[in-house]
Scaffold this motif. Sequence first.
Motif, short mmCIF file in Angstrom:
data_model
loop_
_atom_site.label_atom_id
_atom_site.label_comp_id
_atom_site.label_asym_id
_atom_site.label_seq_id
_atom_site.Cartn_x
_atom_site.Cartn_y
_atom_site.Cartn_z
N VAL A 287 37.05 40.80 34.91
CA VAL A 287 38.41 41.16 34.49
C VAL A 287 38.72 42.52 35.08
O VAL A 287 37.96 43.47 34.88
CB VAL A 287 38.51 41.26 32.96
N LEU A 288 39.81 42.58 35.84
CA LEU A 288 40.22 43.87 36.38
C LEU A 288 41.52 44.29 35.73
O LEU A 288 42.43 43.48 35.58
CB LEU A 288 40.41 43.76 37.90
N VAL A 289 41.57 45.55 35.33
CA VAL A 289 42.81 46.09 34.76
C VAL A 289 43.27 47.23 35.65
O VAL A 289 42.46 48.04 36.10
CB VAL A 289 42.58 46.63 33.33
N PHE A 290 44.55 47.26 35.94
CA PHE A 290 45.09 48.41 36.69
C PHE A 290 46.32 48.96 36.00
O PHE A 290 47.03 48.24 35.30
CB PHE A 290 45.39 48.05 38.15
N VAL A 291 46.52 50.24 36.19
CA VAL A 291 47.73 50.90 35.66
C VAL A 291 48.23 51.86 36.73
O VAL A 291 47.45 52.34 37.54
CB VAL A 291 47.42 51.74 34.39
N VAL A 344 46.62 42.73 34.95
CA VAL A 344 45.27 42.22 34.77
C VAL A 344 44.99 41.20 35.85
O VAL A 344 45.86 40.37 36.15
CB VAL A 344 45.15 41.54 33.39
N MET A 345 43.82 41.28 36.44
CA MET A 345 43.45 40.26 37.41
C MET A 345 42.12 39.64 37.00
O MET A 345 41.15 40.36 36.78
CB MET A 345 43.35 40.84 38.80
N LEU A 346 42.12 38.33 36.89
CA LEU A 346 40.89 37.60 36.61
C LEU A 346 40.30 37.16 37.94
O LEU A 346 41.01 36.60 38.78
CB LEU A 346 41.18 36.38 35.73
N ASP A 347 39.02 37.45 38.13
CA ASP A 347 38.40 37.16 39.41
C ASP A 347 37.04 36.51 39.19
O ASP A 347 36.66 36.26 38.06
CB ASP A 347 38.25 38.46 40.21
N ALA A 348 36.32 36.33 40.28
CA ALA A 348 35.03 35.64 40.23
C ALA A 348 35.21 34.32 39.48
O ALA A 348 34.47 34.00 38.56
CB ALA A 348 33.96 36.50 39.58
N ILE A 349 36.21 33.59 39.91
CA ILE A 349 36.58 32.37 39.21
C ILE A 349 35.69 31.21 39.63
O ILE A 349 35.34 31.08 40.79
CB ILE A 349 38.07 32.07 39.47
N GLU A 350 35.33 30.44 38.65
CA GLU A 350 34.52 29.26 38.94
C GLU A 350 34.96 28.13 38.01
O GLU A 350 35.64 28.37 37.02
CB GLU A 350 33.05 29.59 38.72
N PRO A 351 34.55 26.91 38.33
CA PRO A 351 34.91 25.81 37.45
C PRO A 351 34.33 26.04 36.07
O PRO A 351 33.24 26.61 35.92
CB PRO A 351 34.24 24.59 38.10
#
Length: 419
Positions: A287-291, A344-351
């Motif tokens: 989970v990435l958060v940026f401001v 917010v960016m959700l990454d390292a996504i997998e099934p």
Amino acid sequence: MTCLGLVDCNNFYVSCERLFDPGLRHRPVVVLSNNDGCAVARSDEAKRLGIRMGDPWHLHRAEWQRKGVVIRSSNYALYGDLSQRVISILRRLAPSVEVYSIDEAFIDLAGLEGREEGIAREMRATILQWTGIPVSFGLAPTKTLAKVANRAAKKDAGSQGVKSLMSREKQSDALAKLEVEEVWGVATRLGRRLRALGITTAVDLREAQPDLLRREGGVVVERIGRELDGERCLMLDEGSKPARSIMASRSFGRPVTAQRELEEAVASFVSRAAEKLRRQNLAAGTVLVFVHTNPFKTTERQYSASDVVRLPVASADTSKLIHAAFCAVRRIYKQGYRYTKAGVMLDAIEPADGVQGDLWASADDWKGKTLMRTVDRLNRVWGRGTMVMAACGVNKRWAMRSEHLSPRYTTRWEELLRV
DNA sequence: TCTGGGGTCCTAGGACCC
DNA sequence: TCTGGGGTCCTAGGACCC
């Protein structure tokens, strides 16, 4: 030579608005982004008034009003719905369709060479009749040329919405008129580098040596050059790939200063992103958060930051993701700044079933069964058309690692094994 | 007071392994 | 402890797209 079509809805958001308010026809219309921030779609009449993509409303409000421009807030639910209607008609009429964006699709017209223009005109008329949305067709042997053709179809009134660049002569004509920055995949930065090499038009780019382009701009630019030259490097991709990242962000209507407020915003971003995640049956590993503060206020003190939190196990559980996001907020929040945007960016996504996202076949196994099995598994897990790390072509020095050795990619194991 | 919100792919380079 | 080739895996950041 096989033929591709690029179908693009004209001024899509404006066309959608006009469907439901015919009074907007023949008038300058601008559709605004979220928060009514800036122009994201303009009718032809608005374009003629000099209104540009991205023009901020609050700076032009009076001027547009004076010029009689009609303003609409965007309605993405409506646009998504109409987009689906257009796509479903295309699917009925064409053997294969790649949806490229909300208002664009590539279609395969292989086997219809010679008749492609007539067929495109019929499709165009059908779409107009059934949905009310005007579209333009660009026809060419490659995607990049089809983009050029589509632009010509829109610019040239005589083309009546369909332009074919199937012959070399027509391609040369069209490319000579095109600045290099107007080519799909080249923008200001790459344009600057290409101009430094004396490449100023699309035809220059076509004529440039592929290895020069490789050296200067990597495999991406090489591919563009080859595509302009009629060599197909970008294939039609029908399989809709699972998302690789999912983002949710917003500009705030007013500056935010308290950590508490930031957290509230971030929590809502996470819950939206997590919904998307679950709808696609996926889980996120990070989970990435940026401001950041308002970059346009050059007189104010600027601050921007982001932080990534890794989850021990990939998850689509909103509360777990929010917990992670709050850890990030705590680390990046600084008092005394006026924040205007966060996300917010959700990454390292997998099934969601827990299968790893990347599948590897090691170099030793390139000719062996492992590769076959890997590709096989890949296709099962991800659906087809998603393997990008494999390259075919000259392959003496695999030590290049992630460098793509060929301008073309493939997911077909027959092709991979042939290398 | 107010300047969008999503995405993708590629490259360089570091940590680490045998 | 060092040398060194060959390789994996991950991350940050750039560039572009609609």
